[in-house]
Design a protein around this motif. Structure first.
Motif, short mmCIF file in Angstrom:
data_model
loop_
_atom_site.label_atom_id
_atom_site.label_comp_id
_atom_site.label_asym_id
_atom_site.label_seq_id
_atom_site.Cartn_x
_atom_site.Cartn_y
_atom_site.Cartn_z
N GLY A 123 0.78 -1.26 0.03
CA GLY A 123 -0.01 -0.15 0.13
C GLY A 123 0.68 1.08 -0.05
N PHE A 124 0.46 2.36 1.04
CA PHE A 124 1.12 3.65 0.82
C PHE A 124 2.61 3.27 1.30
N GLY A 125 2.84 2.40 2.12
CA GLY A 125 4.04 2.48 2.61
C GLY A 125 5.20 1.88 1.69
N GLU A 126 4.43 1.00 0.92
CA GLU A 126 5.44 0.34 -0.25
C GLU A 126 5.77 1.39 -1.33
N ALA A 127 4.63 2.34 -1.74
CA ALA A 127 4.89 3.28 -2.81
C ALA A 127 5.98 4.42 -2.23
N THR A 128 5.55 4.87 -0.80
CA THR A 128 6.63 5.70 -0.33
C THR A 128 8.01 5.12 -0.24
#
Ligand SMILES: NC(=O)c1ccc[n+]([C@@H]2O[C@H](COP(=O)([O-])OP(=O)(O)OC[C@H]3O[C@@H](n4cnc5c(N)ncnc54)[C@H](O)[C@@H]3O)[C@@H](O)[C@H]2O)c1
Length: 254
Positions: free
Chosen positions: A17-22
Protein backbone atom coordinates in the motif's frame (compact mmCIF):
# COMPACT_ATOMS: atom_id res chain seq x y z
CA UNK A 1 15.57 13.87 -8.71
CA UNK A 2 17.87 12.92 -5.87
CA UNK A 3 16.32 14.74 -2.93
CA UNK A 4 17.35 11.94 -0.53
CA UNK A 5 20.88 11.11 -1.69
CA UNK A 6 22.83 9.88 1.35
CA UNK A 7 19.76 9.87 3.60
CA UNK A 8 18.72 6.92 5.70
CA UNK A 9 14.95 6.43 5.73
CA UNK A 10 12.74 4.09 7.77
CA UNK A 11 9.21 3.44 6.48
CA UNK A 12 6.96 1.28 8.66
CA UNK A 13 4.20 -0.74 7.08
CA UNK A 14 6.25 -0.63 3.88
CA UNK A 15 5.32 -4.16 2.80
CA UNK A 16 2.25 -2.94 0.89
CA UNK A 17 0.00 0.00 0.00
CA UNK A 18 1.04 3.56 0.90
CA UNK A 19 4.19 2.41 2.68
CA UNK A 20 5.38 0.39 -0.32
CA UNK A 21 4.87 3.31 -2.72
CA UNK A 22 6.56 5.66 -0.25
CA UNK A 23 9.59 3.40 0.30
CA UNK A 24 9.98 3.03 -3.48
CA UNK A 25 9.69 6.79 -4.03
CA UNK A 26 12.38 7.52 -1.41
CA UNK A 27 14.64 4.89 -2.97
CA UNK A 28 14.07 6.26 -6.48
CA UNK A 29 15.33 9.63 -5.19
CA UNK A 30 18.53 8.26 -3.67
CA UNK A 31 17.33 7.34 -0.16
CA UNK A 32 18.61 4.18 1.55
CA UNK A 33 15.43 2.64 2.89
CA UNK A 34 14.57 0.32 5.74
CA UNK A 35 11.41 -1.47 4.60
CA UNK A 36 9.81 -2.35 7.94
CA UNK A 37 6.67 -4.45 8.26
CA UNK A 38 5.09 -7.10 10.45
CA UNK A 39 4.61 -9.07 7.23
CA UNK A 40 8.06 -10.49 6.44
CA UNK A 41 7.15 -11.62 2.91
CA UNK A 42 5.84 -8.15 2.03
CA UNK A 43 8.90 -6.39 3.43
CA UNK A 44 11.28 -8.74 1.64
CA UNK A 45 9.40 -8.43 -1.67
CA UNK A 46 9.47 -4.61 -1.56
CA UNK A 47 13.16 -4.48 -0.52
CA UNK A 48 14.04 -6.91 -3.36
CA UNK A 49 12.06 -4.83 -5.88
CA UNK A 50 13.86 -1.67 -4.75
CA UNK A 51 17.23 -3.41 -5.10
CA UNK A 52 16.16 -4.79 -8.51
CA UNK A 53 15.44 -1.23 -9.66
CA UNK A 54 18.96 -0.15 -8.62
CA UNK A 55 18.04 1.26 -5.18
CA UNK A 56 19.23 0.44 -1.68
CA UNK A 57 16.88 -1.21 0.81
CA UNK A 58 16.91 -3.46 3.83
CA UNK A 59 13.86 -5.46 4.94
CA UNK A 60 13.11 -5.61 8.67
CA UNK A 61 10.34 -7.47 10.43
CA UNK A 62 8.76 -5.34 13.14
CA UNK A 63 5.58 -5.09 15.15
CA UNK A 64 5.41 -1.34 15.74
CA UNK A 65 3.40 -1.90 18.94
CA UNK A 66 6.30 -3.84 20.47
CA UNK A 67 8.97 -1.60 22.01
CA UNK A 68 11.84 -4.10 21.73
CA UNK A 69 11.02 -4.72 18.08
CA UNK A 70 10.96 -0.98 17.35
CA UNK A 71 14.34 -0.57 19.07
CA UNK A 72 15.63 -3.40 16.87
CA UNK A 73 14.28 -1.68 13.76
CA UNK A 74 16.08 1.56 14.63
CA UNK A 75 19.29 -0.33 15.40
CA UNK A 76 19.02 -2.08 12.06
CA UNK A 77 18.77 1.26 10.22
CA UNK A 78 21.88 2.52 11.99
CA UNK A 79 23.78 -0.74 11.38
CA UNK A 80 22.81 -0.85 7.71
CA UNK A 81 23.08 2.83 6.77
CA UNK A 82 25.01 4.50 9.60
CA UNK A 83 22.24 6.89 10.63
CA UNK A 84 18.53 7.62 10.60
CA UNK A 85 17.44 10.83 8.90
CA UNK A 86 13.77 10.22 8.08
CA UNK A 87 11.10 8.18 9.85
CA UNK A 88 7.71 7.53 8.25
CA UNK A 89 5.23 6.11 10.77
CA UNK A 90 2.86 4.54 8.27
CA UNK A 91 1.97 1.10 9.72
CA UNK A 92 -1.66 1.02 10.74
CA UNK A 93 -4.96 -0.70 10.26
CA UNK A 94 -8.65 -0.38 11.11
CA UNK A 95 -11.05 -2.54 13.03
CA UNK A 96 -14.03 -3.81 11.03
CA UNK A 97 -16.42 -1.01 10.09
CA UNK A 98 -18.98 -0.99 12.95
CA UNK A 99 -20.86 1.38 15.21
CA UNK A 100 -18.83 2.31 18.30
CA UNK A 101 -21.00 0.44 20.78
CA UNK A 102 -20.59 -2.77 18.79
CA UNK A 103 -16.79 -2.66 18.90
CA UNK A 104 -15.11 -4.87 21.52
CA UNK A 105 -12.67 -3.51 24.06
CA UNK A 106 -10.07 -5.91 22.62
CA UNK A 107 -10.49 -4.46 19.12
CA UNK A 108 -10.32 -0.91 20.52
CA UNK A 109 -7.09 -1.65 22.43
CA UNK A 110 -5.53 -3.46 19.49
CA UNK A 111 -6.08 -0.61 17.03
CA UNK A 112 -4.70 1.93 19.55
CA UNK A 113 -1.63 -0.28 20.13
CA UNK A 114 -0.63 -0.17 16.46
CA UNK A 115 -1.91 3.24 15.35
CA UNK A 116 -1.02 5.29 18.44
CA UNK A 117 1.53 3.41 20.57
CA UNK A 118 3.31 2.43 17.35
CA UNK A 119 3.76 6.08 16.36
CA UNK A 120 4.83 6.99 19.91
CA UNK A 121 7.44 4.21 19.97
CA UNK A 122 8.81 5.07 16.54
CA UNK A 123 9.28 8.71 17.56
CA UNK A 124 10.59 7.87 21.05
CA UNK A 125 13.41 5.68 19.75
CA UNK A 126 14.32 7.78 16.73
CA UNK A 127 14.45 11.30 18.14
CA UNK A 128 17.54 10.86 20.36
CA UNK A 129 19.48 9.73 17.27
CA UNK A 130 18.19 12.66 15.23
CA UNK A 131 19.12 15.09 18.01
CA UNK A 132 22.62 13.63 18.10
CA UNK A 133 22.88 13.87 14.31
CA UNK A 134 21.68 17.47 14.27
CA UNK A 135 18.30 17.04 12.59
CA UNK A 136 15.76 14.88 10.86
CA UNK A 137 12.21 14.60 9.62
CA UNK A 138 9.27 12.51 10.80
CA UNK A 139 6.09 12.02 8.79
CA UNK A 140 3.11 10.32 10.41
CA UNK A 141 0.29 8.83 8.35
CA UNK A 142 -2.99 9.84 9.93
CA UNK A 143 -6.26 9.94 7.97
CA UNK A 144 -8.79 12.41 6.62
CA UNK A 145 -11.14 10.62 9.02
CA UNK A 146 -9.35 12.43 11.85
CA UNK A 147 -10.39 15.78 10.37
CA UNK A 148 -13.79 14.90 8.88
CA UNK A 149 -15.01 11.65 10.47
CA UNK A 150 -17.76 9.46 9.05
CA UNK A 151 -19.80 6.84 10.95
CA UNK A 152 -18.54 3.27 11.37
CA UNK A 153 -14.86 3.92 12.03
CA UNK A 154 -14.96 6.05 15.17
CA UNK A 155 -12.26 4.42 17.34
CA UNK A 156 -10.00 4.15 14.25
CA UNK A 157 -10.56 7.82 13.43
CA UNK A 158 -9.85 8.70 17.06
CA UNK A 159 -6.46 6.95 16.79
CA UNK A 160 -5.67 9.18 13.84
CA UNK A 161 -6.83 12.25 15.79
CA UNK A 162 -4.32 11.23 18.46
CA UNK A 163 -1.63 10.99 15.77
CA UNK A 164 -2.38 14.55 14.61
CA UNK A 165 -2.19 15.93 18.15
CA UNK A 166 1.02 14.00 18.81
CA UNK A 167 2.43 15.43 15.57
CA UNK A 168 1.69 19.02 16.62
CA UNK A 169 2.92 18.70 20.21
CA UNK A 170 6.07 16.82 19.28
CA UNK A 171 6.91 19.32 16.54
CA UNK A 172 7.25 21.98 19.26
CA UNK A 173 9.44 19.78 21.44
CA UNK A 174 11.98 19.10 18.69
CA UNK A 175 11.87 22.23 16.51
CA UNK A 176 15.06 23.69 18.02
CA UNK A 177 16.85 20.43 17.28
CA UNK A 178 16.25 20.91 13.55
CA UNK A 179 13.74 18.04 13.54
CA UNK A 180 10.43 18.50 11.75
CA UNK A 181 7.30 16.46 12.46
CA UNK A 182 4.37 16.49 10.04
CA UNK A 183 1.45 14.29 9.04
CA UNK A 184 -0.46 13.24 5.95
CA UNK A 185 -4.22 12.67 5.93
CA UNK A 186 -5.13 10.33 3.08
CA UNK A 187 -8.68 9.75 1.92
CA UNK A 188 -9.89 6.20 1.13
CA UNK A 189 -7.67 4.09 -1.13
CA UNK A 190 -8.15 0.58 -2.41
CA UNK A 191 -5.23 -0.99 -0.52
CA UNK A 192 -5.18 -4.08 1.71
CA UNK A 193 -6.33 -1.74 4.50
CA UNK A 194 -9.81 -1.94 3.02
CA UNK A 195 -9.95 -5.71 3.61
CA UNK A 196 -9.66 -5.15 7.36
CA UNK A 197 -12.11 -2.26 7.39
CA UNK A 198 -14.76 -3.91 5.20
CA UNK A 199 -14.18 -7.62 5.93
CA UNK A 200 -14.18 -8.26 2.15
CA UNK A 201 -11.40 -9.27 -0.22
CA UNK A 202 -12.45 -6.62 -2.71
CA UNK A 203 -14.47 -3.42 -2.66
CA UNK A 204 -17.82 -3.99 -4.36
CA UNK A 205 -18.73 -1.62 -7.20
CA UNK A 206 -21.35 -0.08 -4.93
CA UNK A 207 -18.89 0.50 -2.07
CA UNK A 208 -16.38 2.06 -4.45
CA UNK A 209 -19.03 4.30 -6.01
CA UNK A 210 -20.19 5.42 -2.56
CA UNK A 211 -16.66 6.31 -1.52
CA UNK A 212 -15.90 8.09 -4.80
CA UNK A 213 -19.14 10.08 -4.58
CA UNK A 214 -17.76 11.85 -1.46
CA UNK A 215 -14.51 12.89 -3.17
CA UNK A 216 -14.77 15.99 -5.38
CA UNK A 217 -11.81 14.91 -7.58
CA UNK A 218 -13.89 11.84 -8.49
CA UNK A 219 -11.52 9.02 -7.61
CA UNK A 220 -9.99 7.22 -4.63
CA UNK A 221 -6.49 8.06 -3.39
CA UNK A 222 -3.60 6.16 -4.98
CA UNK A 223 -0.50 5.10 -3.03
CA UNK A 224 1.54 7.40 -5.30
CA UNK A 225 -0.50 10.42 -4.10
CA UNK A 226 0.49 9.66 -0.52
CA UNK A 227 4.13 8.94 -1.42
CA UNK A 228 4.37 12.33 -3.15
CA UNK A 229 3.11 14.21 -0.08
CA UNK A 230 5.28 12.23 2.35
CA UNK A 231 8.47 12.73 0.36
CA UNK A 232 7.73 16.45 -0.01
CA UNK A 233 7.30 16.82 3.77
CA UNK A 234 10.50 14.84 4.40
CA UNK A 235 12.52 16.84 1.87
CA UNK A 236 14.52 20.04 2.20
CA UNK A 237 11.75 21.79 0.20
CA UNK A 238 9.63 21.58 3.37
CA UNK A 239 12.41 22.92 5.62
CA UNK A 240 10.13 25.56 7.21
CA UNK A 241 7.08 23.31 7.50
CA UNK A 242 6.46 21.56 10.81
CA UNK A 243 3.56 20.59 13.06
CA UNK A 244 1.11 20.46 10.19
CA UNK A 245 -0.77 17.92 8.07
CA UNK A 246 -1.41 17.73 4.34
CA UNK A 247 -4.85 16.45 3.35
CA UNK A 248 -4.37 14.07 0.41
CA UNK A 249 -8.09 13.77 -0.07
CA UNK A 250 -9.14 15.04 -3.50
CA UNK A 251 -11.16 17.75 -1.74
CA UNK A 252 -13.19 15.38 0.48
CA UNK A 253 -12.72 17.50 3.62
CA UNK A 254 -13.40 20.92 2.03
N1 LIG B 1 -6.25 2.82 2.61
C1 LIG B 1 -6.98 3.79 3.14
O1 LIG B 1 -8.16 3.99 2.78
C2 LIG B 1 -6.38 4.69 4.20
C3 LIG B 1 -6.93 5.97 4.37
C4 LIG B 1 -6.38 6.81 5.32
C5 LIG B 1 -5.29 6.40 6.06
N2 LIG B 1 -4.77 5.14 5.88
C6 LIG B 1 -3.60 4.76 6.70
O2 LIG B 1 -2.50 4.56 5.83
C7 LIG B 1 -1.55 3.69 6.44
C8 LIG B 1 -1.17 2.60 5.45
O3 LIG B 1 -2.30 1.86 5.09
P1 LIG B 1 -2.50 1.23 3.64
O4 LIG B 1 -3.75 1.77 3.10
O5 LIG B 1 -1.27 1.34 2.85
O6 LIG B 1 -2.81 -0.28 4.05
P2 LIG B 1 -2.01 -1.64 3.83
O7 LIG B 1 -2.76 -2.66 4.62
O8 LIG B 1 -1.77 -1.87 2.39
O9 LIG B 1 -0.60 -1.34 4.52
C9 LIG B 1 -0.39 -1.32 5.89
C10 LIG B 1 0.88 -2.09 6.20
O10 LIG B 1 1.13 -1.99 7.61
C11 LIG B 1 1.56 -3.26 8.06
N3 LIG B 1 1.28 -3.39 9.49
C12 LIG B 1 0.06 -3.57 10.08
N4 LIG B 1 0.23 -3.69 11.41
C13 LIG B 1 1.56 -3.57 11.65
C14 LIG B 1 2.34 -3.61 12.83
N5 LIG B 1 1.78 -3.83 14.04
N6 LIG B 1 3.67 -3.45 12.73
C15 LIG B 1 4.25 -3.26 11.52
N7 LIG B 1 3.56 -3.24 10.37
C16 LIG B 1 2.23 -3.39 10.43
C17 LIG B 1 0.77 -4.26 7.22
O11 LIG B 1 1.39 -5.55 7.21
C18 LIG B 1 0.78 -3.58 5.86
O12 LIG B 1 1.87 -3.98 5.06
C19 LIG B 1 -2.24 3.15 7.71
O13 LIG B 1 -1.74 3.88 8.82
C20 LIG B 1 -3.72 3.47 7.48
O14 LIG B 1 -4.40 3.65 8.68
C21 LIG B 1 -5.29 4.28 4.96
Amino acid sequence: MTRFEGKSVVVTGAGSGFGEATAKRFASEGGRVVVADINAAGAERVAAEIAGAGGTAQAVVVDVADEKAVMGMVECAVDAFGALDVLVNNAGYSHLNKLLWKISVEDFDAVYAVNVRGVFLGCKHTIPLMIERGGGAIVNIASIGAVAPRPGVTPYNATKGAVLTLTKGLSLEVARHNIRVNAVNPVAADTDFMKGATGRDELSDEMRANLVSTIPRGRLAEPADVAAAVTFLASADADFITGTAINVDGGRSV
